[in-house]
Motif scaffolding. Structure first.
Motif, PDB file in Angstrom:
ATOM      1  N   LEU A  72       0.820  -1.212   0.000  1.00  0.00           N
ATOM      2  CA  LEU A  72       0.000   0.000   0.000  1.00  0.00           C
ATOM      3  C   LEU A  72       0.854   1.262   0.000  1.00  0.00           C
ATOM      4  O   LEU A  72       0.444   2.299  -0.514  1.00  0.00           O
ATOM      5  N   ALA A  73       2.032   1.203   0.590  1.00  0.00           N
ATOM      6  CA  ALA A  73       3.018   2.289   0.571  1.00  0.00           C
ATOM      7  C   ALA A  73       2.453   3.620   1.053  1.00  0.00           C
ATOM      8  O   ALA A  73       2.375   4.586   0.289  1.00  0.00           O
ATOM      9  N   PRO A  74       2.038   3.726   2.323  1.00  0.00           N
ATOM     10  CA  PRO A  74       1.496   5.000   2.822  1.00  0.00           C
ATOM     11  C   PRO A  74       2.512   6.124   2.745  1.00  0.00           C
ATOM     12  O   PRO A  74       3.714   5.911   2.962  1.00  0.00           O
ATOM     13  N   ALA A  75       2.027   7.312   2.427  1.00  0.00           N
ATOM     14  CA  ALA A  75       2.852   8.518   2.387  1.00  0.00           C
ATOM     15  C   ALA A  75       2.115   9.615   3.141  1.00  0.00           C
ATOM     16  O   ALA A  75       0.880   9.578   3.267  1.00  0.00           O
ATOM     17  N   PRO A  76       2.838  10.615   3.665  1.00  0.00           N
ATOM     18  CA  PRO A  76       2.194  11.670   4.457  1.00  0.00           C
ATOM     19  C   PRO A  76       1.016  12.316   3.756  1.00  0.00           C
ATOM     20  O   PRO A  76       1.078  12.647   2.569  1.00  0.00           O
ATOM     21  N   GLY A  77      -0.076  12.471   4.498  1.00  0.00           N
ATOM     22  CA  GLY A  77      -1.253  13.164   4.013  1.00  0.00           C
ATOM     23  C   GLY A  77      -2.216  12.317   3.209  1.00  0.00           C
ATOM     24  O   GLY A  77      -3.303  12.770   2.867  1.00  0.00           O
ATOM     25  N   GLU A  78      -1.868  11.081   2.896  1.00  0.00           N
ATOM     26  CA  GLU A  78      -2.714  10.266   2.032  1.00  0.00           C
ATOM     27  C   GLU A  78      -3.881   9.633   2.791  1.00  0.00           C
ATOM     28  O   GLU A  78      -3.818   9.429   4.003  1.00  0.00           O
ATOM     29  N   LEU A  79      -4.925   9.295   2.011  1.00  0.00           N
ATOM     30  CA  LEU A  79      -6.143   8.708   2.561  1.00  0.00           C
ATOM     31  C   LEU A  79      -6.295   7.276   2.068  1.00  0.00           C
ATOM     32  O   LEU A  79      -6.198   7.002   0.864  1.00  0.00           O
ATOM     33  N   LEU A  80      -6.570   6.365   3.018  1.00  0.00           N
ATOM     34  CA  LEU A  80      -6.800   4.951   2.714  1.00  0.00           C
ATOM     35  C   LEU A  80      -8.253   4.591   2.977  1.00  0.00           C
ATOM     36  O   LEU A  80      -8.830   4.997   3.982  1.00  0.00           O
ATOM     37  N   TRP A  81      -8.841   3.813   2.056  1.00  0.00           N
ATOM     38  CA  TRP A  81     -10.079   3.100   2.337  1.00  0.00           C
ATOM     39  C   TRP A  81      -9.701   1.680   2.743  1.00  0.00           C
ATOM     40  O   TRP A  81      -9.076   0.949   1.961  1.00  0.00           O
ATOM     41  N   ASP A  82     -10.102   1.267   3.942  1.00  0.00           N
ATOM     42  CA  ASP A  82      -9.886  -0.102   4.430  1.00  0.00           C
ATOM     43  C   ASP A  82     -11.249  -0.785   4.402  1.00  0.00           C
ATOM     44  O   ASP A  82     -12.080  -0.585   5.289  1.00  0.00           O
ATOM     45  N   ILE A  83     -11.487  -1.598   3.367  1.00  0.00           N
ATOM     46  CA  ILE A  83     -12.818  -2.169   3.125  1.00  0.00           C
ATOM     47  C   ILE A  83     -12.890  -3.577   3.698  1.00  0.00           C
ATOM     48  O   ILE A  83     -12.044  -4.429   3.406  1.00  0.00           O
ATOM     49  N   GLY A  84     -13.931  -3.802   4.511  1.00  0.00           N
ATOM     50  CA  GLY A  84     -14.021  -5.048   5.262  1.00  0.00           C
ATOM     51  C   GLY A  84     -13.071  -4.956   6.434  1.00  0.00           C
ATOM     52  O   GLY A  84     -12.211  -5.813   6.648  1.00  0.00           O
ATOM     53  N   GLY A  85     -13.231  -3.866   7.200  1.00  0.00           N
ATOM     54  CA  GLY A  85     -12.237  -3.471   8.200  1.00  0.00           C
ATOM     55  C   GLY A  85     -11.889  -4.522   9.233  1.00  0.00           C
ATOM     56  O   GLY A  85     -10.770  -4.530   9.748  1.00  0.00           O
ATOM     57  N   GLY A  86     -12.817  -5.416   9.575  1.00  0.00           N
ATOM     58  CA  GLY A  86     -12.521  -6.463  10.545  1.00  0.00           C
ATOM     59  C   GLY A  86     -12.168  -5.906  11.905  1.00  0.00           C
ATOM     60  O   GLY A  86     -13.028  -5.455  12.664  1.00  0.00           O
ATOM     61  N   SER A  87     -10.886  -5.891  12.226  1.00  0.00           N
ATOM     62  CA  SER A  87     -10.398  -5.319  13.484  1.00  0.00           C
ATOM     63  C   SER A  87      -9.731  -3.966  13.279  1.00  0.00           C
ATOM     64  O   SER A  87      -9.265  -3.359  14.234  1.00  0.00           O
ATOM     65  N   GLY A  88      -9.626  -3.537  12.023  1.00  0.00           N
ATOM     66  CA  GLY A  88      -9.076  -2.215  11.730  1.00  0.00           C
ATOM     67  C   GLY A  88      -7.576  -2.158  11.626  1.00  0.00           C
ATOM     68  O   GLY A  88      -7.005  -1.066  11.536  1.00  0.00           O
TER      69      GLY A  88
END
Length: 408
Positions: free
Chosen positions: A248-264
């Motif tokens: 997924l390679a998170p970078a500062p300021g970015e927004l993620l959708w976590d679909i089927g979050g489960g435990s988050g």
């Protein structure tokens, strides 16, 4: 600068601590705007301008208040450095940075570092002003020094209670009050035996972080221990989680959708990667949605947003993501298409599955859009009689792809 708004930082030392340039601005201002405490620091004879106190809530009132005094020389008072967790950002967002003339004063954090002898570049600053207390937890690491901006006289006691409850009772707490003023003083203790229910409202907390021996160690990179999460089995396990966050390679300021979050866990560790990372978890189960919120609070990212809805229906109207993770529900009609359509060019999508049916869907998308299709297999050593052998976890098929500018 025509129509400029002066923003003047002032400390607990008041008028006496201001440089002449700042005094000149305040003397000639027709309108002086600030909190009552700040306005009271100005001598009436030297500063004859009309005094206006900020209403509450402050931010939505800023445009109207400035408009009401348009055409007059306005000076806004700020605590310390206006550009450091101060009113400077709100004003810049409202009228534009080019209309501001900022006259900074040493910030409370600069004063605190000077008093403690701490190198400021090696210290992390955490603001709890208008932020959940749990936001502090993500910054707790053994031996780390933190400067915490409190919201009121109860903040140190609340911080001490949080530290005790989360296994950081040995942390040394110093509360530096009225920095730079005549009433400056330091309160000293540990979280385990913090005796002060209230302190001066104008303070900075200095924390020397110390983890209790039996407290679970949480690192700074993705792949937290599974024991860090409350879960019902719906959890992306540690090693697969680390590989998933790498894709997924998170970078500062970015927004993620976590679909089927489960435990988050994916959204939580995305947000822990950088304090400006944002995430929202889409989870149809109310019980699991509540669990995600508890995990996010405990692991230091209380700003994680939980959307209790089924996908793809629950995706409508959500802000545009920079990346999407699908951890469950891949066979839901229209889900993959909805996620693909929601991604902008350059956005990333990562999907994990353990079933043959979902794997077939990912293989088809891989043929259509490219990317990487990998199988992740993890085995753990377990006792086998008097010996040790490997127990294989279910393999995970993962598709990761970046959307090209030609794809819509």
């Amino acid at each position: 600068m025509n129509g400029a708004i002066a923003v003047v930082g002032i400390g607990a030392d008041g008028w006496d601590g201001l440089p002449e340039n700042s005094r000149r601005v305040l003397r000639t201002a027709e309108v002086l705007i600030g909190a009552p405490r700040q306005l009271d620091l100005l001598p009436g004879g030297d500063c004859p301008g009309e005094r206006v106190t900020w209403p509450s809530p402050l931010r939505p009132a800023v445009p109207g208040l400035l408009a009401a005094h348009a055409g007059r020389a306005i000076a806004v008072l700020a605590s310390g450095d206006p550009s450091f967790y101060g009113i400077g950002r709100t004003l810049a967002d409202t009228v534009g940075a080019d209309r501001l003339r900022i006259h900074p004063h040493p910030s409370s954090v600069s004063y605190a570092a000077a008093r403690l002898g701490w190198p400021l570049e090696a210290v992390e600053t955490v603001s709890l002003v208008a932020r959940p207390l749990g936001a502090l937890s993500a910054s707790l690491h053994p031996g780390r020094r933190l400067l915490v901006l409190g919201e009121g006289p109860e903040t140190p006691a609340r911080v001490a209670a949080l530290l005790r409850e989360t296994g950081w009772g040995g942390t040394r707490i110093r509360v530096l009050e009225q920095l730079g003023g005549d009433r400056e003083q330091v309160l000293d203790g540990t979280a385990a035996d913090w005796p002060y229910e209230r302190t001066d409202a104008l303070h900075v907390l200095a924390l020397d972080c110390a983890r209790d021996p039996d407290t679970l160690r949480l690192g700074a990179v993705p792949g937290l221990p599974d024991e860090a999460y409350e879960h019902d089995g719906q959890l992306t396990k540690r090693y697969v989680r680390a590989a998933t966050l790498a894709a997924l390679a998170p970078a500062p300021g970015e927004l993620l959708w976590d679909i089927g979050g489960g435990s988050g866990s994916i959204g939580i560790e995305w947000m822990r990667a950088h304090r400006s990372c944002r995430a929202l978890a889409v989870e149809k189960s109310e019980e699991r949605a509540a669990r995600i919120t508890r995990n996010a609070d405990r692991l230091g990212v209380p700003a994680l947003r939980v959307v209790t809805a089924a996908a793809p229906q629950g995706l409508a109207g959500l802000p545009t993501p920079d990346a999407i993770f699908i951890g469950g529900g891949l066979t839901a009609p229209g889900l993959l298409d909805a996620c693909w359509d929601a991604l902008p060019a350059g956005g990333r999508l990562v999907a994990n599955t353990v079933t043959l049916e979902s794997e077939a869907l990912l293989a088809d998308r891989y043929r259509r859009h490219g990317g990487e299709l990998v199988r992740l297999a993890v085995a753990a050593a377990v006792p086998v009689g008097g010996f040790t052998g490997w127990r294989q976890a279910m393999p995970v098929t993962q598709w990761s792809v970046t959307k090209g500018s030609e794809e819509r």
